[in-house]
Design a protein around this motif. Structure first.
Motif, short mmCIF file in Angstrom:
data_model
loop_
_atom_site.label_atom_id
_atom_site.label_comp_id
_atom_site.label_asym_id
_atom_site.label_seq_id
_atom_site.Cartn_x
_atom_site.Cartn_y
_atom_site.Cartn_z
N GLY A 80 -4.01 -21.13 -27.48
CA GLY A 80 -4.30 -22.49 -27.86
C GLY A 80 -3.89 -22.84 -29.28
O GLY A 80 -3.34 -22.12 -29.99
N PRO A 81 -4.20 -24.07 -29.52
CA PRO A 81 -3.58 -24.73 -30.85
C PRO A 81 -4.32 -24.65 -32.09
O PRO A 81 -3.84 -24.75 -33.21
N TYR A 82 -5.65 -23.68 -32.20
CA TYR A 82 -6.44 -23.54 -33.15
C TYR A 82 -6.53 -22.00 -33.51
O TYR A 82 -7.69 -21.63 -34.04
N VAL A 83 -5.51 -21.33 -33.34
CA VAL A 83 -5.44 -19.80 -33.44
C VAL A 83 -5.71 -19.43 -34.73
O VAL A 83 -6.10 -18.42 -35.20
N HIS A 84 -5.16 -20.35 -35.63
CA HIS A 84 -5.16 -20.30 -37.11
C HIS A 84 -6.62 -19.74 -37.63
O HIS A 84 -6.74 -19.10 -38.36
N ILE A 85 -7.74 -20.36 -36.95
CA ILE A 85 -9.13 -20.44 -37.51
C ILE A 85 -9.52 -18.87 -37.32
O ILE A 85 -9.96 -18.16 -38.39
N ALA A 120 12.69 -28.38 -24.11
CA ALA A 120 13.36 -29.77 -24.53
C ALA A 120 13.96 -29.38 -25.83
O ALA A 120 14.30 -30.34 -26.59
N GLY A 121 13.86 -28.32 -26.65
CA GLY A 121 14.70 -27.88 -27.84
C GLY A 121 13.66 -28.29 -28.88
O GLY A 121 14.21 -28.27 -30.16
N ALA A 122 12.33 -28.58 -28.81
CA ALA A 122 11.54 -28.83 -29.65
C ALA A 122 10.87 -27.59 -30.44
O ALA A 122 10.58 -26.62 -29.57
N PRO A 123 10.87 -27.32 -31.70
CA PRO A 123 10.02 -26.37 -32.28
C PRO A 123 8.76 -26.17 -31.96
O PRO A 123 8.02 -27.05 -31.82
N LEU A 124 8.17 -24.89 -31.65
CA LEU A 124 6.77 -24.75 -31.57
C LEU A 124 6.14 -24.50 -32.97
O LEU A 124 6.50 -23.51 -33.65
N ARG A 125 5.31 -25.50 -33.27
CA ARG A 125 4.65 -25.63 -34.82
C ARG A 125 3.27 -25.14 -34.49
O ARG A 125 2.61 -24.96 -35.48
N ASP A 126 2.91 -24.63 -33.54
CA ASP A 126 1.53 -23.99 -33.35
C ASP A 126 1.68 -22.54 -32.96
O ASP A 126 0.55 -22.24 -32.22
N ALA A 127 2.57 -21.70 -32.91
CA ALA A 127 2.64 -20.57 -32.46
C ALA A 127 2.43 -19.62 -33.58
O ALA A 127 2.34 -19.68 -34.89
N MET A 128 1.83 -18.35 -32.96
CA MET A 128 1.38 -17.12 -33.81
C MET A 128 2.33 -16.19 -33.18
O MET A 128 2.56 -15.88 -32.04
N VAL A 178 6.55 5.90 -35.68
CA VAL A 178 5.58 5.02 -35.08
C VAL A 178 4.12 5.60 -35.07
O VAL A 178 3.96 6.30 -36.00
N GLY A 179 3.40 4.91 -34.60
CA GLY A 179 1.94 5.33 -34.58
C GLY A 179 1.49 4.91 -36.15
O GLY A 179 1.50 3.82 -36.49
N ALA A 180 0.89 5.87 -36.78
CA ALA A 180 0.02 5.69 -38.25
C ALA A 180 1.10 5.15 -39.05
O ALA A 180 0.73 4.43 -40.26
N GLU A 181 2.49 5.45 -39.05
CA GLU A 181 3.53 4.91 -39.76
C GLU A 181 4.28 3.65 -39.34
O GLU A 181 5.30 3.06 -39.95
N GLY A 182 3.89 3.12 -38.26
CA GLY A 182 4.42 1.86 -37.72
C GLY A 182 3.90 0.70 -38.80
O GLY A 182 2.97 0.80 -39.40
N LEU A 183 4.76 -0.27 -38.55
CA LEU A 183 4.51 -1.56 -39.36
C LEU A 183 4.17 -2.53 -38.59
O LEU A 183 5.09 -2.85 -37.64
N PHE A 184 3.35 -3.40 -39.10
CA PHE A 184 2.74 -4.56 -38.23
C PHE A 184 2.63 -5.79 -39.27
O PHE A 184 2.32 -5.75 -40.29
N ALA A 185 3.01 -7.03 -38.75
CA ALA A 185 2.80 -8.09 -39.46
C ALA A 185 2.47 -9.09 -38.59
O ALA A 185 3.04 -9.23 -37.42
N ARG A 186 2.13 -10.40 -39.16
CA ARG A 186 1.62 -11.52 -38.25
C ARG A 186 2.12 -12.58 -39.11
O ARG A 186 1.69 -12.88 -40.46
N CYS A 187 2.56 -13.60 -38.47
CA CYS A 187 2.98 -15.05 -39.10
C CYS A 187 2.43 -16.19 -38.22
O CYS A 187 2.94 -16.09 -37.05
N LEU A 188 2.00 -17.07 -38.97
CA LEU A 188 2.01 -18.42 -38.10
C LEU A 188 2.98 -19.43 -38.18
O LEU A 188 3.50 -19.46 -39.60
N ALA A 189 3.40 -19.98 -37.29
CA ALA A 189 4.65 -20.89 -37.56
C ALA A 189 4.20 -22.07 -38.59
O ALA A 189 3.05 -22.50 -38.50
N ASP A 190 5.28 -22.65 -39.32
CA ASP A 190 4.90 -23.80 -40.24
C ASP A 190 4.54 -24.95 -39.28
O ASP A 190 5.26 -25.30 -38.50
N PHE A 191 3.68 -25.72 -39.78
CA PHE A 191 3.10 -26.80 -39.26
C PHE A 191 4.18 -27.96 -38.93
O PHE A 191 4.01 -28.65 -38.13
#
Lengths: 225, 183
Positions: free
Chosen positions: B15-20, B57-65, B77-90
Motif C-alpha cells: 500500500g501507499p503508507y508503507v513508510h509508517i 505508462a512510464g510514470a515513476p513509482l513514488r510510493d515504492a519500498m 552470505v548468511g551472517a555476512e550478507g548485506l541488507f538495505a532498505r530505501c523508500l522511493a523519493d516522494f
C-alpha cells in the motif's frame, strides 16, 4: 493474481510476463538477522508508543500469534513490523487526506520480534475502515499491514490482516486479488476471548505461515533428485 | 514436490503508507533504533546503485519500498550478507543505495544484488537481480539466465554512470519489462 482489474493500481503496475523460475541459492536461503535489532520497550505497544500524555483512542486489542513455516516449525527471532490507520480510519501519513481526524496519541507504527517458539504480541487499537479512490469510493475493511523477515530472504512476506466478522472483507478489491477463499481466510484474525485482558482489551489471534524452501517448479522431478 | 503441513500466508500489497511502519523518518517521524536504511556498512569497494521504478505508462513509482540483499565483498552470505532498505523519493521516485560491490556467492557465476520491490498495486513483492556491466559475458553464461532472451537478460544489467556508480531502472511493463524471478 498480479493483474487484478478490480484493484486499479495493478493495471499499470503488474508485470505482464511470467516470472522466471530459478532454484534458490545460498543467498535466498539466508537472510538479514534483523531479529537481533535492539527494540524499544514500547515498540510493540501502539496504544502508548506515540502517546503525548494519553492513550490512543479506540477499541483496545491484542494482536498475537505464532510465526511458523510450512512444516509447522516455529520461526523464532522473526522481525515483524506493522503499520495501520487509527480508530477513525486515518493514517498518520503526509499523503493521507481522508477527512477523519488524526489521533495525537497514535502513530500506527509498531514492531516486535518473535520469541523462541515463534510467538509474537502487539497491543494496539482496532483500526477503522476507510474509503479510497477505486471504482468510485471503495472501502477498505479494517486491517493491519505486516512486514515479516523470517530466516531466509526467500521467506520475506508483506501482507495485511483482517478482523473476523468484518462485512467489508468480501467487498474489498484488494482482498479479492486472492482468488482462493481459503487463502483469504488465512488473512483473517480470530477473536480469542480466552486471551483477553479482563476489563482492558480484547484479543485477536493471527498466525503467520512463511513459505518453506520452494521446489514446486521442479515437481516433475522425482523426490530427492 | 515438497508439501508442507501448513499453507503459507498470502501476500497483500504494502500500500501507499508503507513508510509508517518501515521508514518513519521518511514522513517526518522519529526513526526507530536499528531500522535498516539505504546504506549497508561493510569492508570493500563502496558503490552506489540508484534508479527509478517505472509503471506501464512510464510514470515513476513514488510510493515504492525497495530492499536489497547481497553477499559481502568476499562473496559471503548468511551472517555476512548485506541488507538495505530505501523508500522511493516522494517527488521524483528515485531510489539510491550505498553499499559495497558484492563478491560472487555462487562458484564461478557473476555477482549480483537481489532487489525486492513493494508498492501499491503490487500484490506480491517483485524479486529481481542487479548485475554489473563489467560482467556482461558471465551474465550471459549464468545457468540461471541462459534461457532468457538476450534483450530480457539485458534488463538485469545496471548502467555505469561513473566509477562505482550504477543506475538500475526497473520497468514493470512494456517492451523492456524487467525480468522478475520466482525464487
Amino acid at each position: 493474481m498480479p493483474l487484478s482489474p478490480g484493484y486499479k493500481s495493478t493495471v499499470l503496475r503488474a508485470p505482464l510476463r511470467p516470472l522466471h523460475a530459478v532454484e534458490q541459492s545460498a543467498l535466498e536461503r539466508s537472510g538479514p538477522a534483523l531479529g537481533n535489532t535492539a527494540l524499544g520497550p514500547l515498540d510493540h505497544d501502539l496504544i502508548r508508543n506515540a502517546a503525548q500524555g494519553g492513550d490512543a483512542l479506540g477499541e483496545r486489542i491484542y494482536v498475537f500469534g505464532q510465526v511458523l513455516d510450512e512444516n509447522a516449525r516455529p520461526v523464532p527471532n522473526a522481525l515483524i513490523e506493522i503499520w495501520q490507520a487509527n480508530a477513525a480510519g486515518r493514517y498518520a501519513h503526509v499523503k493521507d487526506g481522508y477527512l477523519a481526524p488524526l489521533d495525537p496519541n497514535f502513530s500506527g507504527c509498531g514492531r516486535c520480534v518473535s520469541d523462541g517458539e515463534g510467538r509474537y504480541l502487539f497491543r494496539t487499537i482496532k483500526p477503522g475502515p476507510y474509503p479510497w479512490p477505486n471504482n468510485g469510493s471503495d472501502w477498505r475493511p479494517a486491517h493491519i499491514h505486516l512486514s515479516i523477515f523470517g530466516e531466509a530472504f526467500a521467506q520475506r512476506l508483506v501482507t495485511q490482516l483482517y478482523f473476523e466478522g468484518d462485512p467489508l472483507i468480501p467487498l474489498c478489491p484488494i482482498v479479492n486479488t486472492i482468488p482462493d477463499p481459503a487463502a483469504i481466510d488465512r488473512l483473517v484474525a480470530r477473536l480469542d476471548m480466552r486471551n483477553q485482558e479482563p476489563f482492558d482489551c480484547l484479543a485477536y489471534r493471527f498466525d503467520i505461515v512463511l513459505r518453506g524452501r520452494r521446489q514446486t517448479h521442479f515437481e516433475t522431478r522425482p523426490e530427492g533428485a | 514436490m515438497m508439501i508442507g503441513k501448513l499453507q503459507e500466508t498470502p501476500s497483500q500489497t504494502a500500500g501507499p503508507y508503507v513508510h509508517i511502519g518501515t521508514a518513519p523518518q521518511s514522513i517526518g517521524r522519529p526513526p526507530l533504533t536499528g531500522q535498516p536504511g539505504p546504506r549497508a556498512e561493510a569492508e570493500g569497494e563502496r558503490i552506489i546503485i540508484e534508479g527509478t521504478v517505472f509503471d506501464g505508462a512510464g510514470a515513476p513509482l513514488r510510493d515504492a519500498m525497495l530492499e536489497i540483499w547481497q553477499a559481502d565483498s568476499a562473496g559471503r552470505v548468511g551472517a555476512e550478507g548485506l541488507f538495505a532498505r530505501c523508500l522511493a523519493d516522494f517527488d521524483t521516485g528515485r531510489y539510491r543505495f550505498e553499499t559495497v560491490r558484492p563478491g560472487p556467492h555462487r562458484e564461478g557465476q557473476p555477482a549480483h544484488v537481489a532487489l525486492l520491490i513493494f508498492a501499491r498495486g503490487i500484490n506480491l513483492h517483485l524479486h529481481t537481480r542487479i548485475h554489473f556491466p563489467e560482467e556482461r559475458e558471465r551474465v550471459a553464461a549464468d545457468p540461471d539466465l541462459r534461457r532468457l532472451e538476450p534483450e530480457a537478460r539485458e534488463t538485469l544489467i545496471a548502467t555505469q554512470e561513473a566509477a562505482g556508480h550504477y543506475r538500475f531502472d526497473v520497468h514493470l511493463q512494456g517492451a523492456n519489462e524487467t525480468v522478475f524471478f520466482d525464487i
